[in-house]
Design a protein around this motif. Structure first.
Motif, PDB file in Angstrom:
ATOM      1  N   GLY A  39       0.827  -1.196   0.000  1.00 13.33           N
ATOM      2  CA  GLY A  39       0.000   0.000   0.000  1.00 13.33           C
ATOM      3  C   GLY A  39       0.864   1.249   0.000  1.00 13.33           C
ATOM      4  O   GLY A  39       1.745   1.410  -0.842  1.00 13.33           O
ATOM      5  N   ARG A  40       0.642   2.114   0.976  1.00 14.86           N
ATOM      6  CA  ARG A  40       1.385   3.367   1.058  1.00 14.86           C
ATOM      7  C   ARG A  40       2.627   3.278   1.940  1.00 14.86           C
ATOM      8  O   ARG A  40       3.331   4.266   2.124  1.00 14.86           O
ATOM      9  CB  ARG A  40       0.475   4.467   1.583  1.00 14.86           C
ATOM     10  CG  ARG A  40      -0.709   4.782   0.667  1.00 14.86           C
ATOM     11  CD  ARG A  40      -1.518   5.940   1.233  1.00 14.86           C
ATOM     12  NE  ARG A  40      -2.617   6.302   0.351  1.00 14.86           N
ATOM     13  CZ  ARG A  40      -3.479   7.291   0.597  1.00 14.86           C
ATOM     14  NH1 ARG A  40      -3.356   7.993   1.724  1.00 14.86           N
ATOM     15  NH2 ARG A  40      -4.455   7.554  -0.250  1.00 14.86           N
ATOM     16  N   GLY A  41       2.860   2.119   2.524  1.00 17.61           N
ATOM     17  CA  GLY A  41       3.997   2.006   3.425  1.00 17.61           C
ATOM     18  C   GLY A  41       4.676   0.660   3.324  1.00 17.61           C
ATOM     19  O   GLY A  41       4.342  -0.170   2.466  1.00 17.61           O
ATOM     20  N   ASP A  42       5.649   0.453   4.197  1.00 22.18           N
ATOM     21  CA  ASP A  42       6.409  -0.794   4.244  1.00 22.18           C
ATOM     22  C   ASP A  42       5.900  -1.670   5.374  1.00 22.18           C
ATOM     23  O   ASP A  42       5.369  -1.180   6.389  1.00 22.18           O
ATOM     24  CB  ASP A  42       7.896  -0.517   4.465  1.00 22.18           C
ATOM     25  CG  ASP A  42       8.523   0.244   3.294  1.00 22.18           C
ATOM     26  OD1 ASP A  42       8.029   0.071   2.162  1.00 22.18           O
ATOM     27  OD2 ASP A  42       9.476   1.003   3.527  1.00 22.18           O
ATOM     28  N   VAL A  43       6.086  -2.979   5.217  1.00 23.49           N
ATOM     29  CA  VAL A  43       5.762  -3.930   6.279  1.00 23.49           C
ATOM     30  C   VAL A  43       6.947  -4.861   6.480  1.00 23.49           C
ATOM     31  O   VAL A  43       7.683  -5.161   5.535  1.00 23.49           O
ATOM     32  CB  VAL A  43       4.497  -4.761   5.969  1.00 23.49           C
ATOM     33  CG1 VAL A  43       3.267  -3.883   5.898  1.00 23.49           C
ATOM     34  CG2 VAL A  43       4.677  -5.568   4.699  1.00 23.49           C
ATOM     35  N   TYR A  44       7.135  -5.283   7.725  1.00 22.23           N
ATOM     36  CA  TYR A  44       8.171  -6.264   8.052  1.00 22.23           C
ATOM     37  C   TYR A  44       7.495  -7.598   8.351  1.00 22.23           C
ATOM     38  O   TYR A  44       6.440  -7.651   8.996  1.00 22.23           O
ATOM     39  CB  TYR A  44       8.965  -5.830   9.281  1.00 22.23           C
ATOM     40  CG  TYR A  44       9.936  -4.698   9.033  1.00 22.23           C
ATOM     41  CD1 TYR A  44      11.202  -4.948   8.500  1.00 22.23           C
ATOM     42  CD2 TYR A  44       9.586  -3.389   9.333  1.00 22.23           C
ATOM     43  CE1 TYR A  44      12.102  -3.914   8.279  1.00 22.23           C
ATOM     44  CE2 TYR A  44      10.471  -2.351   9.111  1.00 22.23           C
ATOM     45  CZ  TYR A  44      11.723  -2.617   8.588  1.00 22.23           C
ATOM     46  OH  TYR A  44      12.613  -1.587   8.363  1.00 22.23           O
ATOM     47  N   SER A  45       8.125  -8.676   7.895  1.00 19.89           N
ATOM     48  CA  SER A  45       7.613 -10.013   8.184  1.00 19.89           C
ATOM     49  C   SER A  45       8.765 -10.982   8.334  1.00 19.89           C
ATOM     50  O   SER A  45       9.876 -10.744   7.829  1.00 19.89           O
ATOM     51  CB  SER A  45       6.665 -10.492   7.079  1.00 19.89           C
ATOM     52  OG  SER A  45       7.370 -10.602   5.850  1.00 19.89           O
ATOM     53  N   VAL A  46       8.508 -12.085   9.027  1.00 18.75           N
ATOM     54  CA  VAL A  46       9.508 -13.136   9.216  1.00 18.75           C
ATOM     55  C   VAL A  46       9.413 -14.105   8.050  1.00 18.75           C
ATOM     56  O   VAL A  46       8.328 -14.613   7.740  1.00 18.75           O
ATOM     57  CB  VAL A  46       9.269 -13.881  10.547  1.00 18.75           C
ATOM     58  CG1 VAL A  46      10.256 -15.029  10.713  1.00 18.75           C
ATOM     59  CG2 VAL A  46       9.374 -12.916  11.716  1.00 18.75           C
ATOM     60  N   CYS A  47      10.553 -14.383   7.410  1.00 17.75           N
ATOM     61  CA  CYS A  47      10.554 -15.314   6.295  1.00 17.75           C
ATOM     62  C   CYS A  47      11.368 -16.582   6.575  1.00 17.75           C
ATOM     63  O   CYS A  47      11.354 -17.517   5.778  1.00 17.75           O
ATOM     64  CB  CYS A  47      11.056 -14.642   5.014  1.00 17.75           C
ATOM     65  SG  CYS A  47      12.683 -13.891   5.147  1.00 17.75           S
ATOM     66  N   ASN A  48      12.098 -16.602   7.698  1.00 18.20           N
ATOM     67  CA  ASN A  48      12.815 -17.810   8.120  1.00 18.20           C
ATOM     68  C   ASN A  48      12.628 -17.927   9.624  1.00 18.20           C
ATOM     69  O   ASN A  48      13.394 -17.361  10.406  1.00 18.20           O
ATOM     70  CB  ASN A  48      14.295 -17.733   7.753  1.00 18.20           C
ATOM     71  CG  ASN A  48      15.016 -19.056   7.992  1.00 18.20           C
ATOM     72  OD1 ASN A  48      14.708 -19.782   8.933  1.00 18.20           O
ATOM     73  ND2 ASN A  48      15.975 -19.379   7.132  1.00 18.20           N
ATOM     74  N   GLN A  49      11.574 -18.645  10.025  1.00 15.93           N
ATOM     75  CA  GLN A  49      11.176 -18.674  11.432  1.00 15.93           C
ATOM     76  C   GLN A  49      12.240 -19.304  12.323  1.00 15.93           C
ATOM     77  O   GLN A  49      12.474 -18.846  13.447  1.00 15.93           O
ATOM     78  CB  GLN A  49       9.865 -19.452  11.575  1.00 15.93           C
ATOM     79  CG  GLN A  49       9.199 -19.263  12.932  1.00 15.93           C
ATOM     80  CD  GLN A  49       8.684 -17.853  13.141  1.00 15.93           C
ATOM     81  OE1 GLN A  49       7.960 -17.314  12.313  1.00 15.93           O
ATOM     82  NE2 GLN A  49       9.075 -17.236  14.258  1.00 15.93           N
TER      83      GLN A  49
END
Length: 279
Positions: A39-49
């Motif tokens: 969308g209008r911003g960035d998101v952080y997520s875990v990709c290697n748990q």
């Protein structure tokens, strides 16, 4: 980092700039976290748990919440961050060192029916202490004097003749828990601060007045003018000038004559001058 643990992707706006910098560095080093445009911003997520969990465990051992809530605060900090001083690390209770001047000094906690016979304790043991918290009911019918140097606590012949009071040694800076306790309810018939006549001492008086208002006083030793001129320290004045400048505008009229003379001479004076001859 811990915000992402077990969570779905989180907007970058939920992290401070420093936290985003740390996450970006961690992402580059391990590939366990990624930052994506959404969308209008960035998101952080875990990709290697697995890698992420191993890193979190290294940073923060953790204990079961049911166990953690029963632990002292600093033990919780060790469990959380391997550091007892992490986050807010001040202990909840405070133990002021007290001694009696005179034979009729005591403290009472009326809500619990407790009493500290301070005069007797001083005769037997030299000093005593209370475990205080801001909402307790400890009170003395006598005055309470606060001194920042141990010499004034050890030897009390500098006090006005006939004094019946508790003497409390606080060691340089008034502890915030002590100020909160003093300000929560009346604790003594009078609260008197005798501090060094320097920026730190005057700053402590402004903090005490914030807690107590006009229910406290700053003690001026006899012949302080002559002693300031004779024994005053230019170096101490310079070292504490920043504190003096901040405090001076908040001081009540009775102390202004002292501050004006300090400014005029460019000198500060330590408590121990109370025993020295004025001329």
């Amino acid at each position: 980092m811990l915000k992402l643990q077990g969570k779905s992707p989180l907007p970058a706006s939920q992290f401070t700039a420093a936290q985003r910098g740390a996450l970006d560095q961690f992402a580059r080093q391990t590939g366990a976290v990624k930052c994506l445009r959404q969308g209008r911003g960035d998101v952080y997520s875990v990709c290697n748990q697995a890698v992420f969990d191993a890193h979190v465990t290294q940073l923060s051992p953790q204990v079961e919440p049911s166990i953690a809530e029963q632990l002292p605060l600093r033990a919780q900090h060790v469990a959380h961050a391997r550091d007892s001083k992490a986050r807010r690390h001040q202990h909840g209770s405070y133990y002021p060192l007290l001694k009696a001047v005179g034979d009729t000094v005591s403290w009472r906690e009326v809500e619990r029916g407790a009493e500290l016979a301070l005069s007797a304790a001083t005769r037997e043991f030299g000093a005593a202490s209370l475990s205080i918290q801001s909402d307790d009911a400890w009170h003395s019918e006598r005055a309470l004097w606060l001194v920042e140097n141990q010499a004034l606590f050890d030897r009390t012949d500098w006090l006005p003749e006939g004094t019946q009071a508790s003497l409390l040694y606080y060691g340089g800076q008034l502890d915030g828990r002590l100020l909160s306790w003093l300000g929560h309810r009346p604790r003594a018939s009078q609260v008197m601060l005798f501090a060094d006549y320097d920026g730190v001492g005057l700053s402590n008086f402004t903090r005490l007045r914030e807690a107590l208002g006009d229910a406290c006083d700053f003690w001026l030793m006899p012949q302080w003018e002559s002693k300031l001129a004779r024994y005053g320290s230019v170096q101490l004045w310079r070292d504490t000038l920043r504190h003096f400048t901040t405090a001076v505008a908040q001081l009540p009229a009775p102390v202004r004559e002292l501050t004006e003379q300090m400014q005029h001479l460019g000198m500060a004076l330590e408590q121990e001058a109370v025993w020295l001859p004025a001329s």
